[in-house]
Motif scaffolding. Sequence first.
Motif, PDB file in Angstrom:
ATOM      1  N   GLU A  93       0.831  -1.207   0.000  1.00  0.00           N
ATOM      2  CA  GLU A  93       0.000   0.000   0.000  1.00  0.00           C
ATOM      3  C   GLU A  93       0.866   1.258   0.000  1.00  0.00           C
ATOM      4  O   GLU A  93       0.598   2.208  -0.741  1.00  0.00           O
ATOM      5  CB  GLU A  93      -0.954   0.013   1.196  1.00  0.00           C
ATOM      6  CG  GLU A  93      -1.900   1.185   1.151  1.00  0.00           C
ATOM      7  CD  GLU A  93      -2.998   1.138   2.190  1.00  0.00           C
ATOM      8  OE1 GLU A  93      -4.001   1.837   1.998  1.00  0.00           O
ATOM      9  OE2 GLU A  93      -2.852   0.414   3.200  1.00  0.00           O
ATOM     10  N   LYS A  94       1.939   1.249   0.781  1.00  0.00           N
ATOM     11  CA  LYS A  94       2.859   2.396   0.798  1.00  0.00           C
ATOM     12  C   LYS A  94       3.477   2.613  -0.583  1.00  0.00           C
ATOM     13  O   LYS A  94       3.552   3.733  -1.066  1.00  0.00           O
ATOM     14  CB  LYS A  94       3.970   2.186   1.835  1.00  0.00           C
ATOM     15  CG  LYS A  94       3.501   2.314   3.258  1.00  0.00           C
ATOM     16  CD  LYS A  94       4.641   2.061   4.227  1.00  0.00           C
ATOM     17  CE  LYS A  94       4.120   2.004   5.647  1.00  0.00           C
ATOM     18  NZ  LYS A  94       5.129   1.568   6.589  1.00  0.00           N
ATOM     19  N   ASP A  95       3.910   1.526  -1.217  1.00  0.00           N
ATOM     20  CA  ASP A  95       4.524   1.634  -2.542  1.00  0.00           C
ATOM     21  C   ASP A  95       3.508   2.083  -3.588  1.00  0.00           C
ATOM     22  O   ASP A  95       3.824   2.902  -4.449  1.00  0.00           O
ATOM     23  CB  ASP A  95       5.177   0.318  -2.954  1.00  0.00           C
ATOM     24  CG  ASP A  95       6.500   0.071  -2.231  1.00  0.00           C
ATOM     25  OD1 ASP A  95       6.895   0.889  -1.384  1.00  0.00           O
ATOM     26  OD2 ASP A  95       7.140  -0.956  -2.527  1.00  0.00           O
ATOM     27  N   LEU A  96       2.282   1.573  -3.509  1.00  0.00           N
ATOM     28  CA  LEU A  96       1.266   1.987  -4.481  1.00  0.00           C
ATOM     29  C   LEU A  96       0.951   3.475  -4.346  1.00  0.00           C
ATOM     30  O   LEU A  96       0.721   4.156  -5.350  1.00  0.00           O
ATOM     31  CB  LEU A  96      -0.006   1.146  -4.336  1.00  0.00           C
ATOM     32  CG  LEU A  96       0.101  -0.309  -4.781  1.00  0.00           C
ATOM     33  CD1 LEU A  96      -1.227  -1.035  -4.566  1.00  0.00           C
ATOM     34  CD2 LEU A  96       0.575  -0.451  -6.217  1.00  0.00           C
ATOM     35  N   GLU A  97       0.968   3.986  -3.111  1.00  0.00           N
ATOM     36  CA  GLU A  97       0.767   5.427  -2.912  1.00  0.00           C
ATOM     37  C   GLU A  97       1.888   6.209  -3.599  1.00  0.00           C
ATOM     38  O   GLU A  97       1.641   7.196  -4.277  1.00  0.00           O
ATOM     39  CB  GLU A  97       0.749   5.766  -1.416  1.00  0.00           C
ATOM     40  CG  GLU A  97      -0.476   5.287  -0.684  1.00  0.00           C
ATOM     41  CD  GLU A  97      -1.746   5.998  -1.119  1.00  0.00           C
ATOM     42  OE1 GLU A  97      -1.702   7.217  -1.385  1.00  0.00           O
ATOM     43  OE2 GLU A  97      -2.779   5.311  -1.206  1.00  0.00           O
ATOM     44  N   LEU A  98       3.101   5.732  -3.421  1.00  0.00           N
ATOM     45  CA  LEU A  98       4.268   6.383  -4.014  1.00  0.00           C
ATOM     46  C   LEU A  98       4.234   6.293  -5.545  1.00  0.00           C
ATOM     47  O   LEU A  98       4.544   7.257  -6.235  1.00  0.00           O
ATOM     48  CB  LEU A  98       5.548   5.740  -3.467  1.00  0.00           C
ATOM     49  CG  LEU A  98       6.870   6.256  -4.009  1.00  0.00           C
ATOM     50  CD1 LEU A  98       7.101   7.699  -3.541  1.00  0.00           C
ATOM     51  CD2 LEU A  98       8.017   5.372  -3.525  1.00  0.00           C
ATOM     52  N   TYR A  99       3.852   5.143  -6.066  1.00  0.00           N
ATOM     53  CA  TYR A  99       3.869   4.884  -7.499  1.00  0.00           C
ATOM     54  C   TYR A  99       2.617   5.380  -8.227  1.00  0.00           C
ATOM     55  O   TYR A  99       2.572   5.368  -9.452  1.00  0.00           O
ATOM     56  CB  TYR A  99       3.937   3.377  -7.771  1.00  0.00           C
ATOM     57  CG  TYR A  99       5.166   2.631  -7.320  1.00  0.00           C
ATOM     58  CD1 TYR A  99       6.407   3.236  -7.194  1.00  0.00           C
ATOM     59  CD2 TYR A  99       5.081   1.267  -7.040  1.00  0.00           C
ATOM     60  CE1 TYR A  99       7.527   2.509  -6.814  1.00  0.00           C
ATOM     61  CE2 TYR A  99       6.200   0.531  -6.668  1.00  0.00           C
ATOM     62  CZ  TYR A  99       7.414   1.161  -6.559  1.00  0.00           C
ATOM     63  OH  TYR A  99       8.502   0.428  -6.198  1.00  0.00           O
ATOM     64  N   ALA A 100       1.577   5.762  -7.515  1.00  0.00           N
ATOM     65  CA  ALA A 100       0.245   5.982  -8.095  1.00  0.00           C
ATOM     66  C   ALA A 100       0.239   6.859  -9.344  1.00  0.00           C
ATOM     67  O   ALA A 100      -0.347   6.487 -10.360  1.00  0.00           O
ATOM     68  CB  ALA A 100      -0.707   6.548  -7.048  1.00  0.00           C
ATOM     69  N   GLU A 101       0.883   8.008  -9.290  1.00  0.00           N
ATOM     70  CA  GLU A 101       0.825   8.916 -10.436  1.00  0.00           C
ATOM     71  C   GLU A 101       1.517   8.312 -11.655  1.00  0.00           C
ATOM     72  O   GLU A 101       1.015   8.415 -12.774  1.00  0.00           O
ATOM     73  CB  GLU A 101       1.424  10.279 -10.082  1.00  0.00           C
ATOM     74  CG  GLU A 101       1.060  11.370 -11.059  1.00  0.00           C
ATOM     75  CD  GLU A 101      -0.446  11.499 -11.324  1.00  0.00           C
ATOM     76  OE1 GLU A 101      -0.814  11.648 -12.506  1.00  0.00           O
ATOM     77  OE2 GLU A 101      -1.249  11.441 -10.374  1.00  0.00           O
ATOM     78  N   SER A 102       2.642   7.655 -11.442  1.00  0.00           N
ATOM     79  CA  SER A 102       3.342   7.002 -12.556  1.00  0.00           C
ATOM     80  C   SER A 102       2.498   5.885 -13.151  1.00  0.00           C
ATOM     81  O   SER A 102       2.402   5.748 -14.374  1.00  0.00           O
ATOM     82  CB  SER A 102       4.678   6.429 -12.095  1.00  0.00           C
ATOM     83  OG  SER A 102       5.535   7.449 -11.655  1.00  0.00           O
ATOM     84  N   ILE A 103       1.885   5.089 -12.302  1.00  0.00           N
ATOM     85  CA  ILE A 103       1.051   3.984 -12.777  1.00  0.00           C
ATOM     86  C   ILE A 103      -0.141   4.529 -13.564  1.00  0.00           C
ATOM     87  O   ILE A 103      -0.476   4.021 -14.635  1.00  0.00           O
ATOM     88  CB  ILE A 103       0.601   3.090 -11.601  1.00  0.00           C
ATOM     89  CG1 ILE A 103       1.806   2.310 -11.053  1.00  0.00           C
ATOM     90  CG2 ILE A 103      -0.521   2.147 -12.026  1.00  0.00           C
ATOM     91  CD1 ILE A 103       1.521   1.508  -9.803  1.00  0.00           C
ATOM     92  N   ARG A 104      -0.761   5.580 -13.046  1.00  0.00           N
ATOM     93  CA  ARG A 104      -1.916   6.174 -13.731  1.00  0.00           C
ATOM     94  C   ARG A 104      -1.518   6.683 -15.121  1.00  0.00           C
ATOM     95  O   ARG A 104      -2.212   6.441 -16.106  1.00  0.00           O
ATOM     96  CB  ARG A 104      -2.504   7.302 -12.898  1.00  0.00           C
ATOM     97  CG  ARG A 104      -3.806   7.837 -13.447  1.00  0.00           C
ATOM     98  CD  ARG A 104      -4.448   8.787 -12.433  1.00  0.00           C
ATOM     99  NE  ARG A 104      -5.785   9.120 -12.847  1.00  0.00           N
ATOM    100  CZ  ARG A 104      -6.094  10.110 -13.682  1.00  0.00           C
ATOM    101  NH1 ARG A 104      -5.130  10.860 -14.189  1.00  0.00           N
ATOM    102  NH2 ARG A 104      -7.344  10.350 -14.018  1.00  0.00           N
ATOM    103  N   GLU A 105      -0.383   7.363 -15.198  1.00  0.00           N
ATOM    104  CA  GLU A 105       0.094   7.870 -16.492  1.00  0.00           C
ATOM    105  C   GLU A 105       0.327   6.737 -17.481  1.00  0.00           C
ATOM    106  O   GLU A 105      -0.037   6.829 -18.653  1.00  0.00           O
ATOM    107  CB  GLU A 105       1.388   8.667 -16.302  1.00  0.00           C
ATOM    108  CG  GLU A 105       1.188  10.040 -15.696  1.00  0.00           C
ATOM    109  CD  GLU A 105       2.503  10.766 -15.452  1.00  0.00           C
ATOM    110  OE1 GLU A 105       3.511  10.435 -16.097  1.00  0.00           O
ATOM    111  OE2 GLU A 105       2.504  11.675 -14.600  1.00  0.00           O
ATOM    112  N   ILE A 106       0.939   5.656 -17.007  1.00  0.00           N
ATOM    113  CA  ILE A 106       1.219   4.514 -17.882  1.00  0.00           C
ATOM    114  C   ILE A 106      -0.083   3.848 -18.318  1.00  0.00           C
ATOM    115  O   ILE A 106      -0.245   3.488 -19.480  1.00  0.00           O
ATOM    116  CB  ILE A 106       2.183   3.523 -17.189  1.00  0.00           C
ATOM    117  CG1 ILE A 106       3.561   4.191 -17.046  1.00  0.00           C
ATOM    118  CG2 ILE A 106       2.278   2.210 -17.967  1.00  0.00           C
ATOM    119  CD1 ILE A 106       4.507   3.495 -16.111  1.00  0.00           C
ATOM    120  N   ALA A 107      -1.033   3.712 -17.402  1.00  0.00           N
ATOM    121  CA  ALA A 107      -2.327   3.111 -17.747  1.00  0.00           C
ATOM    122  C   ALA A 107      -3.016   3.916 -18.842  1.00  0.00           C
ATOM    123  O   ALA A 107      -3.501   3.360 -19.836  1.00  0.00           O
ATOM    124  CB  ALA A 107      -3.221   3.023 -16.513  1.00  0.00           C
TER     125      ALA A 107
END
Length: 132
Positions: A27-41
């Motif tokens: 959960e901590k990592d997903l919070e950190l990665y969220a914007e990058s993941i959203r952009e890639i999606a």
Amino acid sequence: MDIEELLPQQPEEGKTEKKVSPLVSLEKDLELYAESIREIALEIIAEGVSLNPIFVAHQHTVSIGEMILNKEELNTNWNIQASMVEEFIEKGIIKPELKELFLKNYKKPEDFMCVFVIVPEGANFIFYPYKK
């Protein structure tokens, strides 16, 4: 495809003390990665690669998707690989006859990341919301 095929390496032996769920660090990592993941999606969708991106969260080597966030490079706990529903069907993780059921439950990729979480005990899909 069995989970063992996705996770060829055996995890290192942990301490025998009471273990904290790995999902806490995820959960901590997903919070950190969220914007990058959203952009890639959104990029996967915009480029017509797939309408249903799936991100694979793992701590070992897996043979699905393409590495996008490396825990070693980012000093985090989880690797994230980008994939899509088509690859999951091709590899037999999602059975073709269950594709429609999966897609019916798939949440809007603008609002949620679809994450296939792999741990030594097994694997499962989660839909994690992006913060507004």
